[in-house]
Scaffold this active site. Structure first.
Site, PDB file in Angstrom:
ATOM      1  N   GLN A 146      22.357  84.768  40.489  1.00 16.99           N
ATOM      2  CA  GLN A 146      22.708  84.475  39.099  1.00 16.99           C
ATOM      3  C   GLN A 146      22.449  85.692  38.219  1.00 16.99           C
ATOM      4  O   GLN A 146      21.306  86.108  38.055  1.00 16.99           O
ATOM      5  CB  GLN A 146      21.896  83.281  38.588  1.00 16.99           C
ATOM      6  CG  GLN A 146      22.214  82.861  37.173  1.00 16.99           C
ATOM      7  CD  GLN A 146      21.425  81.620  36.766  1.00 16.99           C
ATOM      8  OE1 GLN A 146      20.344  81.367  37.277  1.00 16.99           O
ATOM      9  NE2 GLN A 146      21.958  80.850  35.850  1.00 16.99           N
ATOM     10  N   GLY A 147      23.496  86.268  37.649  1.00 20.33           N
ATOM     11  CA  GLY A 147      23.369  87.456  36.806  1.00 20.33           C
ATOM     12  C   GLY A 147      23.408  87.102  35.331  1.00 20.33           C
ATOM     13  O   GLY A 147      24.401  87.385  34.633  1.00 20.33           O
ATOM     14  N   TYR A 148      22.352  86.491  34.832  1.00 19.84           N
ATOM     15  CA  TYR A 148      22.256  86.111  33.429  1.00 19.84           C
ATOM     16  C   TYR A 148      21.296  87.037  32.682  1.00 19.84           C
ATOM     17  O   TYR A 148      21.685  87.795  31.816  1.00 19.84           O
ATOM     18  CB  TYR A 148      21.767  84.661  33.306  1.00 19.84           C
ATOM     19  CG  TYR A 148      22.835  83.598  33.387  1.00 19.84           C
ATOM     20  CD1 TYR A 148      24.052  83.828  34.028  1.00 19.84           C
ATOM     21  CD2 TYR A 148      22.624  82.334  32.850  1.00 19.84           C
ATOM     22  CE1 TYR A 148      25.015  82.846  34.111  1.00 19.84           C
ATOM     23  CE2 TYR A 148      23.587  81.340  32.925  1.00 19.84           C
ATOM     24  CZ  TYR A 148      24.782  81.597  33.560  1.00 19.84           C
ATOM     25  OH  TYR A 148      25.730  80.607  33.629  1.00 19.84           O
ATOM     26  N   SER A 149      19.993  86.946  32.995  1.00 23.47           N
ATOM     27  CA  SER A 149      18.963  87.629  32.214  1.00 23.47           C
ATOM     28  C   SER A 149      19.077  89.150  32.295  1.00 23.47           C
ATOM     29  O   SER A 149      19.499  89.710  33.310  1.00 23.47           O
ATOM     30  CB  SER A 149      17.569  87.211  32.697  1.00 23.47           C
ATOM     31  OG  SER A 149      17.339  85.839  32.435  1.00 23.47           O
ATOM     32  N   SER A 181      17.136  86.181  41.183  1.00 26.16           N
ATOM     33  CA  SER A 181      16.558  85.580  42.388  1.00 26.16           C
ATOM     34  C   SER A 181      17.474  85.750  43.597  1.00 26.16           C
ATOM     35  O   SER A 181      18.675  85.460  43.532  1.00 26.16           O
ATOM     36  CB  SER A 181      16.288  84.091  42.154  1.00 26.16           C
ATOM     37  OG  SER A 181      15.338  83.918  41.136  1.00 26.16           O
ATOM     38  N   GLU A 264      22.528  72.940  36.284  1.00 31.79           N
ATOM     39  CA  GLU A 264      21.202  73.370  36.727  1.00 31.79           C
ATOM     40  C   GLU A 264      20.150  72.346  36.359  1.00 31.79           C
ATOM     41  O   GLU A 264      19.206  72.101  37.117  1.00 31.79           O
ATOM     42  CB  GLU A 264      20.847  74.711  36.090  1.00 31.79           C
ATOM     43  CG  GLU A 264      19.475  75.228  36.494  1.00 31.79           C
ATOM     44  CD  GLU A 264      19.133  76.561  35.862  1.00 31.79           C
ATOM     45  OE1 GLU A 264      18.393  77.338  36.479  1.00 31.79           O
ATOM     46  OE2 GLU A 264      19.622  76.834  34.749  1.00 31.79           O
ATOM     47  N   SER A 399      12.633  79.605  27.824  1.00 27.68           N
ATOM     48  CA  SER A 399      11.211  79.423  27.530  1.00 27.68           C
ATOM     49  C   SER A 399      10.976  78.161  26.705  1.00 27.68           C
ATOM     50  O   SER A 399      11.889  77.584  26.107  1.00 27.68           O
ATOM     51  CB  SER A 399      10.676  80.632  26.758  1.00 27.68           C
ATOM     52  OG  SER A 399      11.251  80.673  25.463  1.00 27.68           O
ATOM     53  N   GLU A 401       9.614  77.928  23.855  1.00 31.18           N
ATOM     54  CA  GLU A 401       9.960  78.156  22.458  1.00 31.18           C
ATOM     55  C   GLU A 401      11.460  77.983  22.218  1.00 31.18           C
ATOM     56  O   GLU A 401      11.886  77.365  21.230  1.00 31.18           O
ATOM     57  CB  GLU A 401       9.517  79.566  22.023  1.00 31.18           C
ATOM     58  CG  GLU A 401       8.015  79.776  21.986  1.00 31.18           C
ATOM     59  CD  GLU A 401       7.395  79.997  23.355  1.00 31.18           C
ATOM     60  OE1 GLU A 401       6.153  80.063  23.438  1.00 31.18           O
ATOM     61  OE2 GLU A 401       8.149  80.111  24.349  1.00 31.18           O
TER      62      GLU A 401
END
Length: 420
Positions: A146-149, A181, A264, A399, A401
């Site tokens: 997964q190429g998100y962050s 990951s 997800e 997160s 928040e």
């Protein structure tokens, strides 16, 4: 009807259940029997392997196990039959996950493909993309990352800076992804990239399918606090992918990405929660054996953990049944529930173990300490590893928040948080 081989891919499980009395019991028995008959021989040593913080354990053997599941018709149960799935009902999927956990079967290696990308391609992809990418997910011959962050776009995914420009029949991609990951073990990555120059925030993003085995991609493992390296940083330097490997239209990447996140935090959480139950039951058993359950504080924390798990399971089933009004709010509530619960479980585990948890592998895992991690790093037992790994549970995937802001702003209609 009970004589039907329920692992046969030609059987539509949903249709079968609709016309079979006691279908749930029959299905549970079929899953249970198959696992009992197949988690034997060299697969028997995989029981309980590959959980959080231990994704590197017996990876090749677990990949073989996933392919064994696929050959027997036990992958992609909830997918429509026309896309290679089994048409299973939500109840059947819950049953499968529960029986899988009860058998202490190994953690699956194809989660991102089967539970996230596959349903996304079914929902948003073209017929050509479905034909190309769904079969290798079903039979576990291609794995996905997964190429998100990114370094500057973690929980704030709209800050993505990785760019992609269309050049003839290819997208040319430049940028960096992080916390990716299993990228070092995957053949493909689904990437959120900014395809409209000068765009900002949610606009101008696209959802691309990118092969990882190419000169323009560099993958570097990141050592975690557990001493293992399950995730990576990935660099794209003029990496390419075909022009038609975009899911949705250019600029619709945010919509597709958010759709994937609903998957997800949907049915895929069922497998996660049955794993949580197994962890909790193991901790309770340990507390009984070492006498720590007689400590009133420990006993109270164990009871709270059981109640919290029950709440999570009920919330997941309500969400999947469509009883939650706001899908966005439900996803955020789900993340808050399991992230905080699992972090607290790690702290509870070492409290149950007591002083031995401070001095190397605690003498409570009966030889289950990880015997294949990098020998340069301190060896941890399963409870020490759980404590350390779950520190990240309230951060990754959105997160605490961010999830609370989503609930406050998008569900409750409260004023948006001031931005600098």
């Amino acid at each position: 009807m009970t004589s039907i081989n329920l692992a046969d891919r030609s059987v539509d499980l949903g249709e079968w259940a609709a016309r079979t009395e006691n279908a749930a019991d029959v299905f549970a028995g079929a899953v249970r029997d198959w696992l009992d008959e197949n988690l034997v021989g060299h697969f028997a040593e995989l029981r309980g392997r590959g959980g959080p913080g231990s994704e590197h354990e017996y990876f090749e053997q677990r990949l073989e196990w996933d392919r064994h599941l696929a050959a027997a018709g036990w992958t992609c149960l909830g997918w429509p039959v026309e896309h290679g799935g089994r048409g299973a009902t939500i109840e059947q999927r819950i049953i499968f996950h529960r029986e899988y956990a009860r058998a202490n079967a190994p953690a699956r290696v194809n989660h991102l493909g089967e539970e996230l990308l596959g349903p996304t391609i079914i929902e948003y992809g073209t017929p050509e993309q479905q034909k190309r990418f769904l079969p290798p997910i079903v039979d576990v011959t291609e794995l996905w990352a997964q190429g998100y962050s990114e370094p500057g776009a973690g929980s704030d995914l709209a800050a993505v800076a990785t760019s992609a420009a269309l050049d003839g029949d290819h997208w040319v991609i430049n940028g960096q992804k992080i916390w990716t990951s299993l990228a070092h073990l995957s053949q493909w990555c689904f990437v959120i990239a900014r395809t409209e120059k000068g765009s900002a925030r949610h606009r101008g993003l696209s959802f691309l399918l990118v092969p990882l085995d190419q000169d323009g991609v560099t993958i570097r493992p990141i050592q975690q606090i557990t001493g293992t390296s399950e995730f990576n940083e990935v660099f794209f330097d003029d990496a390419v992918t075909d022009a038609d490997l975009i899911v949705g239209d250019p600029g619709e990447g945010w919509k597709v990405a958010m759709g994937l996140l609903q998957f997800e935090r949907g049915v895929s959480t069922l497998g996660q929660q049955v794993g949580f139950r197994r962890e909790l039951e193991s901790i309770i058993d340990l507390a009984r054996r070492n006498g720590s359950i007689d400590d009133p504080e420990i006993a109270a924390r164990l009871r709270r953990a059981k109640v919290g798990l029950t709440v999570m399971e009920a919330n997941a089933q309500r969400t999947l049944a469509g009883d939650i009004v706001s899908a966005t709010g439900a996803a955020s509530v789900t993340k808050l529930l399991w992230g905080n619960w699992h972090r607290d479980l790690g702290e509870l585990a070492v409290a149950v173990v007591g002083a031995p948890s401070l001095i190397g592998p605690a003498a409570t895992t009966e030889g289950r300490a990880n015997d294949i991690r990098d020998p340069e790093h301190v060896e941890l037992d399963e409870w020490q590893r759980l404590l350390l790994f779950t520190r990240a549970d309230t951060i990754y995937g959105g997160s605490n928040e961010v999830q609370r802001n989503i609930i406050a702003e998008r569900v409750l209609g409260l004023p948006r948080e001031a931005r600098a």
